[in-house]
Structures are given as C-alpha cells and as structure tokens.
Enzyme design. Structure first.
Site, short mmCIF file in Angstrom:
data_model
loop_
_atom_site.label_atom_id
_atom_site.label_comp_id
_atom_site.label_asym_id
_atom_site.label_seq_id
_atom_site.Cartn_x
_atom_site.Cartn_y
_atom_site.Cartn_z
N GLY A 9 26.88 31.61 37.98
CA GLY A 9 25.58 32.14 37.59
C GLY A 9 25.78 33.49 36.96
O GLY A 9 25.84 34.51 37.65
N LEU A 10 25.89 33.52 35.63
CA LEU A 10 26.27 34.75 34.93
C LEU A 10 25.11 35.35 34.16
O LEU A 10 25.25 35.82 33.03
CB LEU A 10 27.46 34.46 33.99
CG LEU A 10 28.73 33.98 34.70
CD1 LEU A 10 29.79 33.56 33.69
CD2 LEU A 10 29.27 35.05 35.63
N SER A 34 25.68 27.35 31.43
CA SER A 34 25.56 27.68 30.02
C SER A 34 26.93 28.15 29.53
O SER A 34 27.41 29.22 29.92
CB SER A 34 24.52 28.80 29.82
OG SER A 34 24.65 29.37 28.53
N ALA A 73 16.68 31.09 43.83
CA ALA A 73 16.51 30.45 45.13
C ALA A 73 15.85 29.08 44.98
O ALA A 73 15.20 28.79 43.98
CB ALA A 73 15.68 31.34 46.05
N SER A 125 20.91 43.79 47.71
CA SER A 125 19.81 44.61 47.22
C SER A 125 20.34 45.80 46.43
O SER A 125 21.32 46.42 46.79
CB SER A 125 18.95 45.12 48.37
OG SER A 125 17.92 45.98 47.88
N GLY A 126 19.62 46.11 45.36
CA GLY A 126 19.97 47.25 44.53
C GLY A 126 19.57 47.04 43.09
O GLY A 126 19.73 47.93 42.25
N GLY A 127 19.07 45.84 42.78
CA GLY A 127 18.67 45.56 41.42
C GLY A 127 19.87 45.40 40.49
O GLY A 127 21.02 45.31 40.93
N LYS A 180 17.47 40.19 54.50
CA LYS A 180 17.05 40.52 53.13
C LYS A 180 15.55 40.27 52.95
O LYS A 180 14.87 41.03 52.25
CB LYS A 180 17.85 39.70 52.11
CG LYS A 180 17.47 39.98 50.64
CD LYS A 180 17.61 41.45 50.30
CE LYS A 180 17.48 41.78 48.83
NZ LYS A 180 16.86 40.90 47.91
N HIS A 183 13.90 43.20 54.45
CA HIS A 183 14.08 44.31 53.51
C HIS A 183 13.03 44.26 52.41
O HIS A 183 12.36 45.25 52.10
CB HIS A 183 15.48 44.24 52.89
CG HIS A 183 15.69 45.14 51.70
ND1 HIS A 183 15.18 44.85 50.46
CD2 HIS A 183 16.33 46.33 51.58
CE1 HIS A 183 15.50 45.82 49.61
NE2 HIS A 183 16.20 46.72 50.28
N ASN A 184 12.86 43.09 51.81
CA ASN A 184 11.92 42.96 50.71
C ASN A 184 10.48 43.14 51.17
O ASN A 184 9.65 43.69 50.44
CB ASN A 184 12.09 41.61 50.03
CG ASN A 184 13.33 41.55 49.17
OD1 ASN A 184 14.23 42.38 49.31
ND2 ASN A 184 13.42 40.57 48.31
N GLU A 187 9.95 46.73 51.54
CA GLU A 187 9.83 47.23 50.16
C GLU A 187 8.41 47.05 49.63
O GLU A 187 7.84 47.97 49.03
CB GLU A 187 10.84 46.48 49.28
CG GLU A 187 10.79 46.79 47.80
CD GLU A 187 11.69 45.85 47.03
OE1 GLU A 187 11.23 45.28 46.01
OE2 GLU A 187 12.85 45.67 47.44
N HIS A 449 -10.69 27.33 77.25
CA HIS A 449 -9.28 27.67 77.06
C HIS A 449 -8.69 28.43 78.26
O HIS A 449 -7.49 28.66 78.27
CB HIS A 449 -9.12 28.51 75.79
CG HIS A 449 -9.40 27.74 74.53
ND1 HIS A 449 -8.57 26.75 74.08
CD2 HIS A 449 -10.44 27.81 73.65
CE1 HIS A 449 -9.06 26.25 72.95
NE2 HIS A 449 -10.19 26.87 72.67
#
Length: 468
Positions: A9-10, A34, A73, A125-127, A180, A183-184, A187, A449
């Site tokens: 996955g490039l 690709s 994902a 994480s870090g973009g 993660k 984390h998101n 964020e 209940h």
C-alpha cells in the site's frame, strides 16, 4: 539482497512510512496493486526495491517475513491479506498499520494464527508528516511478532523529550487498534473543545481570527502546550489569497466524521464506560453536517444575542481554565474506557504505557501526557484520572473559570456541547448521589424492573399508585 520488511500500500501514508524505515538503515521492499505506484516508489530510492507481485515480495523478504499493510480499513485489508497469504509460510508476520476496527483485528489474528502466521494490529498516529519523520506507534497482538519488529518500530517512531521511542506493545489481539480508536476519539473531543473556545471568542467577543491566533499561540507556551493548540494558532493565522482575509472565515462550517470517533462512542455503551466529551464531539460533527437544516431553523428559532458585554480579559482567562480542565476530563474518560475494555476483552492494556507512547509523534501529543503517565506510575490501578492528587488539584484550581466559561456561553446562546459535557461528567463524578433513584422507581412503575434499597439488601418491586 534480502529486504528486512515489505510495505504493501504505497499511497502517501504507506510511501512515507516506507521511506522512514529506509532512512533508518533497513532494507525495504514496496508493493502496491497499482504498478505505477510501485514503480514511483522504487524510482525515488537507490536502495528500496519495488516488488512486481505478491510472490516477488515474499521471495525478496528475509525470514521470518515482515509484511506491513497500509491500506484502507475494512474489506481492503481482508482482500490484501487473502492476496499475500498464499505466498507466506508459518512464522511470517503481517502488520496492519491502518485504522482497522479492533474486532476485525481480533478476527484476523485468530484466522491467521490457525495458518501459523503472526499478526500485529498496529495503531499509527502522526499524519503524513509523522509517518515520514516519526509517528507514535501502538502495536497489539502477538508478543513474538512484536519482538521481531521492535528494532524497526523503535527506530522509526518519534522520540519524547526523555529520548524514549514513542512505541511499545500495548496488549493482546486487537489492543493496538483499540488504543488507536481511543486516541482518535480523544482527538475528536480535543478539537471540539478548542473549536468551542474559538466560537465564543469569535462570536461572543467579536475577536478576529488573528487575535484568537495570538491567544492560542500564547497558551501553547504554557500548560496547554500541545500539537492541536499549536496548529490551531497556525490555522487561524492563515490568510486567504483570494479574499485577503483569514482563510478560516471562508471555510464552510460543515464537518464529517470518518468512523473512529463513532466506533469509540458505540463501544463505550457496550462496555458501560461514559465518554460524554467524545460523544458530544461526534454529535457536534453530525449537527454541523445538517447545514441546510440549521440555516432553515435559524430563520425561525429565537435566542439571546451572542455579544458579550462583560470583562473580556476575565472571560479569556476563564476559557483557558475551561479548556485545560475539559482536556483532563476527556483524557480521564478515554483512560477509563481503556481500563474497562481491557478487562472486558482480555487485552491487558496499561494506560500509563499508552500515555507514554502518546507523548510525541501523535496528533494528541501534549505536555500533560507526561503528567498522565506519572499519575499511572503513582497508582497503576487508578480508576479515574480525576482522582489522582495532581489532577484533582489542577481541576479544583480551574473550576471557577470552567463554570464561568460554560455559564457565559449558555447565556450568549453559543453551543458548547463538549465543554458542557465535560463539566457535567466532572459534576456527576463529584456527586455522592445522582437522581437514578427516581428513574429506577419509574422503571419499576411501568415495567416491574425492580429496584434496590439503601437500607437493606435485595431486589424489590412495588405496586405503584398506593400512597401507603
């Protein structure tokens, strides 16, 4: 030459991560469905090899083979795994470094283990910039797989101020992607808290984007120092070449959410962990997406003027206190969720280790994460961050400003969903008693209940309507 690791996955993230690995002295093979992407990747490096097929990739990797996936994902991950597995053998390692749902990671690890393959669900994480220069990395799954890839991950990850790499094995099976996800979600909450302060400053105080940028830049030199506060100042200071004014002023107030925040909200109900700050942030994005409805409603709904006429400096100081206290509360919710989920799923997540990893490289990196790490070092079984002496004192010191900011925003008719939810969470934990006694009575009234009593053990049901 045998390669140390293969990256499948490039795209931008995958390519940057591969170049980061290569820059640390590891031999990298790149492969993408690709052919053009594979060729472009190989062309910019004198040492990296572009694999022409999955079979070629397996052929040029040293054993045990380490194959890192950086693909979207969901089904694409399953498709790529199915594509490469026939060319692997027992003991080889697959690393999913995308934003996969943790339950998918649990399923994939079990399926691959049956084939003798090791699997690491790894949060990164870090973009785009972090992938190239040093992200925070959260691998979960096989300990043997972690031991095999640790030298690579430790070399490419960000470094905290104490020099430690921001990576570590965070737990079993899907723990890496669970961490993660949290984390998101944090964020999401953090960005919403910051945005609400901006909104009060902009609409309530009539401050320009440049003036607000100066405030955030100043705050970033103190206890609020963080990546998100830093970039907020940059975003607000950015000019628009077309209008000559601030770019933020012409950006449409309509947002979407990709899924990880929603996943965290959904899972919090599954494990019984309240996370109102993240929930409010997700809801705010959902409301913002209904732009047409909001415009129509604004023509008929009435409310107060958003113009503030009080002490501006006092409100700005209160906003600073509110933002810090709300951030602590948001982290407290995320850490508590991880603790409960770890017990529920048998992940063995250490919140203190997670805080250590998040100190640099990731989107939510902040000065206060070192304080969070220290809190869990003091009390490894800490149930809620708010009860740590350092943080309980920090919130107490800022409580008056926190309340003043929320009260002012409500009085001005400016929505502060996340900040208000954070304060309500704090008050709910501060309260020795909540009105659930009434709701339990209501549930017993209409649905039998049952309820429990404060003065004796057992479950009880009442024939309601009798006042005896």
């Amino acid at each position: 030459m045998a390669c140390d690791i293969g990256v499948v996955g490039l795209g931008v993230m995958g390519g940057n991560l591969a170049r980061n690995i290569e820059s640390r002295g590891f031999a990298v093979a790149g492969y993408d469905l690709s052919a053009a992407k594979t060729e472009a990747f190989a062309a910019v490096s004198s040492t990296a090899i572009g694999a022409s097929s999955a079979a070629h990739l397996a052929e040029i990797l040293s054993t045990p083979r380490k194959v890192l996936l950086m693909v979207p994902a969901g089904k694409p991950v399953d498709d790529v795994i199915a594509h490469i597995v026939p060319h692997l053998e027992a003991g080889d390692i697959i690393i999913d470094a995308g934003n996969s749902l943790f339950t998918d990671t649990d399923r994939r690890e079990a399926a691959l283990a049956a084939k003798g393959l090791l699997y690491l669900g790894t949060g990164v994480s870090g973009g785009e910039e972090g992938a190239l220069r040093g992200p925070a990395i959260m691998p979960g799954g096989s300990r043997a797989a972690w031991d095999a890839v640790a030298p690579i991950f430790e070399a490419i990850s960000a470094r905290a101020e104490d020099g430690l790499p921001c990576v570590g094995h965070v737990g079993q099976r899907g723990a890496g992607h669970y961490v993660k996800m949290v984390h998101n979600g944090i964020e999401y909450g953090d960005m919403q808290l910051i945005a609400e302060v901006y909104d009060v400053f902009s609409r309530g105080l009539g401050m320009t984007a440049g003036e607000i940028a100066d405030v955030f830049a100043d705050w970033n030199r103190g206890e609020l120092k963080s990546y998100l506060v830093e970039i907020t100042a940059d975003v607000l200071a950015q000019g628009d070449p077309e209008t000559g004014g601030p770019l933020v002023d012409v950006i449409l107030d309509e947002a979407q959410q990709k899924g990880t925040g929603k996943w965290m909200s959904q899972n919090s109900f599954d494990v019984g962990a309240p996370i109102p700050t993240v929930n409010a942030a997700v809801e705010s994005r959902l409301i913002s997406a209904l732009k047409v409805e909001r415009v129509a409603a604004s023509a008929v709904l009435t409310g107060p003027s958003p113009t503030f006429t009080g002490d501006r400096a006092r409100l700005i100081a209160a906003a600073r206190q509110a933002l810090y206290a709300s951030k602590i509360t948001s982290y407290a919710q995320g850490m508590a969720l991880m603790r409960l989920a770890s017990a529920e799923y048998g992940y063995d997540i250490d919140p203190g280790e997670v805080a250590r990893i998040w100190r640099a490289g990731c989107i939510i990196r902040a000065t206060l994460l070192e304080d969070i790490r220290a809190a869990f070092a003091r009390t490894p079984q800490l149930l809620n961050l708010l009860t740590d002496p350092f943080f309980s004192a920090a919130v107490a010191e800022r409580q008056q400003g926190w309340r003043e900011f929320v009260q002012t925003a409500v009085g001005l008719g400016i929505p502060v969903l996340a900040t208000g939810a954070s304060l309500a969470y704090y008050d709910a934990y501060r309260s020795a008693r909540l009105p659930a006694n009434l709701t339990q009575g209501q549930r017993d009234y209409f649905g039998a209940h049952t309820y429990r009593r404060t003065d004796r053990e057992g479950s009880f049901h009442t024939q309601w309507g009798s006042h005896a």
